[in-house]
Design an enzyme around this catalytic site. Structure first.
Site, PDB file in Angstrom:
ATOM      1  N   ASN A  46       1.020  -1.638  -0.014  1.00 57.83           N
ATOM      2  CA  ASN A  46      -0.036  -0.011  -0.357  1.00 57.83           C
ATOM      3  C   ASN A  46       0.865   1.310   0.081  1.00 57.83           C
ATOM      4  O   ASN A  46       0.388   2.399   0.146  1.00 57.83           O
ATOM      5  CB  ASN A  46      -1.106  -0.076   0.987  1.00 57.83           C
ATOM      6  CG  ASN A  46      -0.581  -0.249   2.979  1.00 57.83           C
ATOM      7  OD1 ASN A  46       0.849  -0.170   2.748  1.00 57.83           O
ATOM      8  ND2 ASN A  46      -0.916  -0.750   3.495  1.00 57.83           N
TER       9      ASN A  46
ATOM     10  N   GLN B 204      -5.787   3.377  18.614  1.00 58.17           N
ATOM     11  CA  GLN B 204      -6.760   3.368  17.329  1.00 58.17           C
ATOM     12  C   GLN B 204      -7.971   2.499  17.971  1.00 58.17           C
ATOM     13  O   GLN B 204      -7.775   1.202  17.907  1.00 58.17           O
ATOM     14  CB  GLN B 204      -6.036   3.294  15.616  1.00 58.17           C
ATOM     15  CG  GLN B 204      -4.983   4.388  15.582  1.00 58.17           C
ATOM     16  CD  GLN B 204      -4.807   3.975  14.680  1.00 58.17           C
ATOM     17  OE1 GLN B 204      -3.962   5.048  13.864  1.00 58.17           O
ATOM     18  NE2 GLN B 204      -4.932   2.845  13.310  1.00 58.17           N
TER      19      GLN B 204
ATOM     20  N   HIS C 225      -7.530   6.085   9.660  1.00 58.76           N
ATOM     21  CA  HIS C 225      -6.303   4.907   9.472  1.00 58.76           C
ATOM     22  C   HIS C 225      -6.995   4.451   8.134  1.00 58.76           C
ATOM     23  O   HIS C 225      -7.437   3.846   8.367  1.00 58.76           O
ATOM     24  CB  HIS C 225      -5.869   4.415  10.867  1.00 58.76           C
ATOM     25  CG  HIS C 225      -4.711   3.304   9.646  1.00 58.76           C
ATOM     26  ND1 HIS C 225      -3.905   3.427  11.167  1.00 58.76           N
ATOM     27  CD2 HIS C 225      -3.722   4.234   9.074  1.00 58.76           C
ATOM     28  CE1 HIS C 225      -2.581   2.524  10.430  1.00 58.76           C
ATOM     29  NE2 HIS C 225      -2.575   2.689   9.131  1.00 58.76           N
TER      30      HIS C 225
ATOM     31  N   ARG D 254       3.276   6.725  11.427  1.00 53.39           N
ATOM     32  CA  ARG D 254       2.557   6.750  13.447  1.00 53.39           C
ATOM     33  C   ARG D 254       1.901   6.833  14.506  1.00 53.39           C
ATOM     34  O   ARG D 254       2.789   8.226  14.242  1.00 53.39           O
ATOM     35  CB  ARG D 254       3.100   5.002  13.867  1.00 53.39           C
ATOM     36  CG  ARG D 254       3.105   3.689  12.931  1.00 53.39           C
ATOM     37  CD  ARG D 254       1.764   2.596  13.270  1.00 53.39           C
ATOM     38  NE  ARG D 254       1.607   1.349  12.248  1.00 53.39           N
ATOM     39  CZ  ARG D 254       0.874   1.822  11.262  1.00 53.39           C
ATOM     40  NH1 ARG D 254       0.662   2.593  10.811  1.00 53.39           N
ATOM     41  NH2 ARG D 254       1.650   0.394  10.718  1.00 53.39           N
TER      42      ARG D 254
HETATM   43  P1  NAI Z   1      10.727   0.987   4.711  1.00 58.28           P
HETATM   44  O1  NAI Z   1      11.098   0.223   4.865  1.00 58.28           O
HETATM   45  O2  NAI Z   1      10.769   0.942   2.621  1.00 58.28           O
HETATM   46  O3  NAI Z   1      11.291   2.753   4.736  1.00 58.28           O
HETATM   47  C1  NAI Z   1      10.985   2.996   5.888  1.00 58.28           C
HETATM   48  C2  NAI Z   1      12.854   3.932   6.155  1.00 58.28           C
HETATM   49  O4  NAI Z   1      12.799   4.518   7.240  1.00 58.28           O
HETATM   50  C3  NAI Z   1      13.673   2.817   5.812  1.00 58.28           C
HETATM   51  O5  NAI Z   1      14.706   3.666   4.565  1.00 58.28           O
HETATM   52  C4  NAI Z   1      14.316   3.326   7.077  1.00 58.28           C
HETATM   53  O6  NAI Z   1      15.885   3.402   7.575  1.00 58.28           O
HETATM   54  C5  NAI Z   1      13.818   4.253   7.774  1.00 58.28           C
HETATM   55  N1  NAI Z   1      14.072   5.085   9.041  1.00 58.28           N
HETATM   56  C6  NAI Z   1      13.936   3.760   9.727  1.00 58.28           C
HETATM   57  N2  NAI Z   1      13.588   4.689  11.324  1.00 58.28           N
HETATM   58  C7  NAI Z   1      13.851   6.110  11.234  1.00 58.28           C
HETATM   59  C8  NAI Z   1      14.147   7.292  12.101  1.00 58.28           C
HETATM   60  N3  NAI Z   1      13.998   7.107  13.166  1.00 58.28           N
HETATM   61  N4  NAI Z   1      14.617   7.888  11.365  1.00 58.28           N
HETATM   62  C9  NAI Z   1      14.452   8.243  10.066  1.00 58.28           C
HETATM   63  N5  NAI Z   1      14.177   7.431   8.999  1.00 58.28           N
HETATM   64  C10 NAI Z   1      13.949   6.513   9.236  1.00 58.28           C
HETATM   65  O7  NAI Z   1       9.246   1.454   4.551  1.00 58.28           O
HETATM   66  P2  NAI Z   1       7.694   2.087   4.218  1.00 58.28           P
HETATM   67  O8  NAI Z   1       6.984   0.812   3.416  1.00 58.28           O
HETATM   68  O9  NAI Z   1       8.069   3.350   3.284  1.00 58.28           O
HETATM   69  O10 NAI Z   1       6.821   2.356   5.415  1.00 58.28           O
HETATM   70  C11 NAI Z   1       6.980   3.103   6.416  1.00 58.28           C
HETATM   71  C12 NAI Z   1       5.321   4.041   7.737  1.00 58.28           C
HETATM   72  O11 NAI Z   1       4.577   4.430   6.754  1.00 58.28           O
HETATM   73  C13 NAI Z   1       5.320   2.119   7.930  1.00 58.28           C
HETATM   74  O12 NAI Z   1       6.439   1.082   8.983  1.00 58.28           O
HETATM   75  C14 NAI Z   1       4.663   1.991   8.301  1.00 58.28           C
HETATM   76  O13 NAI Z   1       4.275   2.819   9.816  1.00 58.28           O
HETATM   77  C15 NAI Z   1       3.560   2.992   7.594  1.00 58.28           C
HETATM   78  N6  NAI Z   1       2.541   3.105   7.178  1.00 58.28           N
HETATM   79  C16 NAI Z   1       1.857   3.584   7.150  1.00 58.28           C
HETATM   80  C17 NAI Z   1       0.147   3.256   6.671  1.00 58.28           C
HETATM   81  C18 NAI Z   1      -1.195   4.111   6.622  1.00 58.28           C
HETATM   82  O14 NAI Z   1      -1.890   3.556   5.887  1.00 58.28           O
HETATM   83  N7  NAI Z   1      -1.297   4.915   6.799  1.00 58.28           N
HETATM   84  C19 NAI Z   1       0.183   1.857   5.427  1.00 58.28           C
HETATM   85  C20 NAI Z   1       1.977   1.397   5.182  1.00 58.28           C
HETATM   86  C21 NAI Z   1       2.522   2.040   6.028  1.00 58.28           C
END
Ligand code: NAI
Length: 380
Positions: free
Chosen positions: A139, A307, A331, A278
């Protein structure tokens, strides 16, 4: 056909109508039921069960589906005790805590139907050798589109303008006095992974001035260049340069409360903040106070520290000094009907791999047997 009798407990469920009428749980159940009856593509609901029941039952698996996840008498507490597999979604998160993991004697796999597995105690999963798998990428475009929309609606002061129209009023100056162009603005992302990077790609055609990112994993030079991005190693330094900050990192020990009162002081006065990652990455009260004082001009997102968010959650109604700047929704950015089709199929693929002993896609493995496979949940 294999007849291994796994107990699969699905607890999740985006009650898509919660935000229309969040009064009693009965109403919520009814609304979900009605929407799910009318729209079978709402696969992420209790009613439509990710489309998995016929397939799982044809193989002899027991499949228990519920949205009851809170408290000692919840179905989650009851059924996790002998479940082999637990499927949850981040939209209605069933918290798989260390205590629950200790009770889950048969549990081998936690599957997240979606992206973001912070609702599972990942450290406890590592210790107990429970795999945590998610439908990585399912997503991310859905969320990136929502982020771009949220940035635009804040910068252009859309919500108060629309509310004015609904009220029957017409006072252009009242809304134009807080409306700007996105063109020429500096946008920074905290996290430049799948979603963060897609946001920057989508912002390019708006003629933004510069893109900044804060992430311990640097992008390859050509990827940076392609989205006009520059890495800033210090978060305070990054936010101080941004007109817009968007949060796109997972929730873990290193990102919980990352955006707090102290960091907000370093934001440019009147910056916009969008968080679809989040809720707990931001300090709820510090954000509300920053919006009220005008330190933030706007805050938007779809994720909350609890939530469903309680009716009196300050983020529902917080406003900037001009009475706008709130772009909060329930959400749902990552649970469009398109996304639901992808994460339902991805969940089935994960289960099929597990049942037949095939390897999982490496990108879907958050926790493998006894170790973290992803680097996205903090530097370990
Ligand atoms: P991803 O794993 O592709 O990218 C996450 C990036 O964040 C990575 O490059 C990582 O190095 C970086 N990162 C981790 N901790 C960090 C920090 N403290 N400071 C800066 N960068 C940091 O994950 P993706 O697919 O981009 O998703 C990210 C997040 O988005 C998910 O973990 C989830 O919590 C949220 N999400 C929310 C959705 C919604 O419906 N609102 C749906 C999908 C994801």
């Amino acid at each position: 056909m294999r007849q291994r009798h796994h107990r699969t407990h699905l607890t999740h469920l985006s009650r898509v109508r919660v935000f229309l009428d969040a009064a009693s749980s009965k109403t919520i159940l009814y609304r979900g039921h009605e929407a799910a009856q009318q729209e079978p593509r709402l696969l992420g609901t209790v009613e439509n069960e990710l489309g998995l029941r016929p397939w799982l039952e044809s193989q002899g698996h027991e499949f228990i589906v519920s949205d009851s996840k809170e408290g000692p008498d919840s179905d989650l507490q009851k059924h996790i005790v002998d479940a082999d597999i637990v499927i949850t979604t981040p939209f209605h998160p069933g918290y798989i805590t260390r205590d629950l993991i200790a009770k889950a004697k048969n549990l081998k796999v936690c599957v997240t139907a979606g992206v973001g597995s912070d609702h599972v105690d990942l450290n406890a999963a590592v210790e107990r050798q429970i795999q945590v798998l998610e439908v990585t990428g399912s997503n991310v475009t859905s969320v990136a589109e929502h982020v771009v929309m949220s940035i635009l609606l804040l910068v252009r002061n859309f919500v108060p303008a629309h509310e004015m129209i609904e009220r029957g009023d017409w006072m252009v100056s009242d809304v134009a006095r807080n409306a700007f162009d996105l063109e020429g603005k500096v946008v920074g992302t905290i996290g430049a992974g799948r979603i963060g990077y897609r946001v920057l790609q989508r912002l390019l055609p708006f003629g933004t001035k510069e893109h900044l990112y804060y992430d311990y994993a640097p992008l390859p030079a050509d990827a940076e260049k392609a989205v006009n991005a520059r890495r800033v190693e210090d978060l305070k330094e990054m936010v101080a340069q941004c007109d817009v900050v968007t949060v796109n990192c997972p929730l873990h020990e290193g990102s919980r409360n990352l955006i707090n009162a102290d960091l907000l002081k370093h934001f440019k006065k009147g910056a916009w903040l969008v968080n679809t990652a989040r809720g707990a990455i931001c300090d709820k009260d510090a954000v509300a106070a920053a919006l009220k004082s005008g330190q933030l001009r706007g805050y938007a997102g779809d994720v909350w520290n609890v939530q469903p968010a309680p009716r009196d959650h300050v983020w529902r109604t917080m406003k900037n000094p001009l009475g706008g700047g709130n772009g909060m929704v329930p959400h749902y950015s990552g649970t469009t009907l398109d996304a639901q089709a992808r994460y339902a199929q991805g969940t089935r693929d994960i289960l099929e791999n597990y049942f037949t002993g095939k390897p999982q896609l490496p990108a879907n493995i958050i926790v493998g047997v006894g170790k973290f496979e992803t680097k996205a949940y903090g530097q370990r």
